[in-house]
Design a protein around this motif. Structure first.
Motif, short mmCIF file in Angstrom:
data_model
loop_
_atom_site.label_atom_id
_atom_site.label_comp_id
_atom_site.label_asym_id
_atom_site.label_seq_id
_atom_site.Cartn_x
_atom_site.Cartn_y
_atom_site.Cartn_z
N LEU A 50 2.22 5.27 0.35
CA LEU A 50 1.02 5.27 1.19
C LEU A 50 1.38 5.57 2.64
CD1 LEU A 50 -0.96 2.04 0.17
CD2 LEU A 50 -1.84 4.38 0.04
N GLY A 51 0.38 6.04 3.37
CA GLY A 51 0.57 6.27 4.80
C GLY A 51 -0.53 7.15 5.33
N ALA A 52 -0.64 7.20 6.65
CA ALA A 52 -1.65 8.03 7.29
C ALA A 52 -1.34 9.51 7.08
CB ALA A 52 -1.71 7.71 8.78
N SER A 53 -2.33 10.36 7.29
CA SER A 53 -2.11 11.80 7.18
C SER A 53 -1.02 12.23 8.16
CB SER A 53 -3.41 12.55 7.52
OG SER A 53 -4.40 12.27 6.56
N MET A 172 4.21 13.08 -7.97
CA MET A 172 2.78 13.37 -8.01
C MET A 172 2.19 13.28 -6.60
SD MET A 172 1.71 11.48 -11.60
CE MET A 172 0.44 12.71 -11.96
N ASP A 173 1.64 14.40 -6.14
CA ASP A 173 1.12 14.50 -4.77
C ASP A 173 -0.41 14.49 -4.79
OD1 ASP A 173 0.85 14.80 -2.07
OD2 ASP A 173 1.67 16.83 -1.98
N HIS A 207 -3.61 8.48 -0.58
CA HIS A 207 -4.20 7.87 0.60
C HIS A 207 -5.03 6.65 0.22
CE1 HIS A 207 -3.47 11.83 2.59
NE2 HIS A 207 -3.35 11.06 3.65
N ASP A 208 -5.24 6.44 -1.07
CA ASP A 208 -6.17 5.44 -1.59
C ASP A 208 -5.43 4.16 -1.95
OD1 ASP A 208 -7.94 3.93 -3.14
OD2 ASP A 208 -8.93 5.69 -3.97
N VAL A 209 -5.65 3.10 -1.17
CA VAL A 209 -4.95 1.84 -1.41
C VAL A 209 -5.30 1.26 -2.78
CG1 VAL A 209 -4.65 -0.55 -0.62
CG2 VAL A 209 -4.72 1.32 1.05
N GLY A 245 -6.84 -9.18 -3.31
CA GLY A 245 -6.12 -9.68 -2.14
C GLY A 245 -5.03 -8.72 -1.70
N ALA A 246 -4.31 -8.13 -2.66
CA ALA A 246 -3.27 -7.16 -2.32
C ALA A 246 -3.87 -5.93 -1.66
CB ALA A 246 -2.51 -6.76 -3.59
N VAL A 247 -5.02 -5.46 -2.16
CA VAL A 247 -5.70 -4.31 -1.55
C VAL A 247 -6.05 -4.61 -0.10
CG1 VAL A 247 -7.81 -2.91 -1.59
CG2 VAL A 247 -6.57 -3.38 -3.72
N ASP A 248 -6.60 -5.81 0.16
CA ASP A 248 -6.97 -6.19 1.52
C ASP A 248 -5.74 -6.26 2.43
OD1 ASP A 248 -9.61 -6.35 0.77
OD2 ASP A 248 -9.61 -8.53 0.51
N GLU A 249 -4.67 -6.85 1.92
CA GLU A 249 -3.45 -7.01 2.71
C GLU A 249 -2.83 -5.65 3.06
OE1 GLU A 249 1.02 -8.84 2.01
OE2 GLU A 249 -0.69 -9.86 1.07
N ILE A 250 -2.77 -4.76 2.08
CA ILE A 250 -2.18 -3.44 2.32
C ILE A 250 -3.08 -2.60 3.22
CG2 ILE A 250 -1.37 -1.32 1.22
CD1 ILE A 250 -0.69 -3.07 -1.25
N ASN A 251 -4.39 -2.70 3.03
CA ASN A 251 -5.32 -1.99 3.92
C ASN A 251 -5.14 -2.43 5.36
OD1 ASN A 251 -7.06 0.04 2.87
ND2 ASN A 251 -8.10 -1.49 1.61
N ALA A 252 -4.95 -3.72 5.58
CA ALA A 252 -4.75 -4.24 6.93
C ALA A 252 -3.47 -3.68 7.54
CB ALA A 252 -4.71 -5.77 6.91
N ALA A 253 -2.41 -3.62 6.73
CA ALA A 253 -1.14 -3.08 7.23
C ALA A 253 -1.27 -1.59 7.53
CB ALA A 253 -0.04 -3.32 6.20
N LEU A 254 -2.00 -0.87 6.69
CA LEU A 254 -2.21 0.56 6.92
C LEU A 254 -3.01 0.80 8.19
CD1 LEU A 254 -2.01 3.51 6.01
CD2 LEU A 254 -3.96 3.12 4.50
N ARG A 255 -4.07 0.00 8.38
CA ARG A 255 -4.87 0.14 9.61
C ARG A 255 -4.01 -0.14 10.85
NH1 ARG A 255 -9.00 -2.29 6.40
NH2 ARG A 255 -8.42 -4.37 7.17
#
Length: 264
Positions: A50-53, A172-173, A207-209, A245-255
């Motif tokens: 995962l990561g930003a563009s 897989m890209d 790009h999708d958490v 909960g994992a989705v929320d945690e990873i989304n927060a880190a990505l933001r």
């Protein structure tokens, strides 16, 4: 809630990154895409990146695939020939579905009867049995991506030459990003089924958490450019509230990664 995975050193790894960096251009105009990347993928492991563009996710896959070379550091590849599945299926329009799947086997020198049998087996695995004589334009977008997946699996499983006996690796890209939501959901489930059936290690860029948490055993977050490994999560087998909960945690880190880059 989730923890970084620490894999024992004795575990076989199809690919290992050792302080890998990649820059495009030279001097002041050089663009540093990756810097100091240390990352392992174990045999049979499903790792989502995962990561930003622009953080270097695709560049990382290209380096593993041999489509480019690192500027510094090294990549230790202990797998059969890695295969790549892109956003677009990139099938040969003049070949049938079976012909597309057979192509890497033919290039590897696999005899005709063996490669036809393998193509039929892989088309059945991706649930396209009986459609081997269809050409790409006769198939839906989801079906074309299944053919691309079968072709990639054929490429990792030619069982010839130096690759024989080595663990397989699939790159897989964002393979489902161009598909509609329903087709994407179906193919995510199919990919998990195929992964479990084949034991192929997968390095999957998204790009999708939610997609990363649903599919992966481990989620790796890259910083904004230059890409470095910021954090990793063990998400294997999470369901219900733990998955959410994992989705929320990873989304927060990505933001946080994206915000820190914007403020720089």
């Amino acid at each position: 809630m989730t923890a970084t995975v620490e894999v024992e050193q004795s575990v076989v790894r199809p690919v290992r990154f050792h302080q890998v960096g990649k820059a495009f251009g030279h001097g002041r105009t050089a663009v540093v895409a990756l810097e100091g990347v240390d990352l392992d993928v174990a045999a049979g492991e499903f790792v989502c990146l995962l990561g930003a563009s622009g953080c270097g996710k695709t560049t990382l896959l290209n380096l593993v695939a041999g489509l480019d070379k690192p500027t510094n550091g090294r990549i230790e590849l202990s797998s059969s020939r890695p295969a790549v599945v892109f956003q677009e299926p990139a099938l040969m329009p003049w070949l049938t579905a079976a012909g597309n799947v057979e192509l890497p086997l033919r290039m590897a020198g696999v005899p005709k009867a063996a490669r036809r049998a393998k193509a039929a087996e892989l088309l059945e695995l991706v649930r396209l049995a009986g459609l081997g004589d269809k050409r790409p334009h006769e198939l839906s977008g989801g079906m074309r991506q299944r053919v691309a997946l079968a072709r990639a699996l054929a490429s990792t499983d030619d069982n010839t030459g130096a690759s024989a006996g080595k663990p397989s690796l699939l790159l897989m890209d964002e393979p489902f990003s161009a598909l509609d939501a329903i087709t994407r959901d179906v193919l995510q489930g199919e990919l998990l089924r195929i992964w479990r059936a084949t034991g192929t290690a997968i390095l999957f860029v998204t790009h999708d958490v939610r997609e990363a948490v649903r599919l992966g055993q481990r989620v790796v977050l890259l910083s904004s450019r230059p890409g470095r490994v910021v954090r990793q999560w063990d998400v294997d087998g999470l369901t219900g509230a733990d998955e959410a909960g994992a989705v929320d945690e990873i989304n927060a880190a990505l933001r946080k990664v994206i915000s820190s880059h914007a403020a720089a």
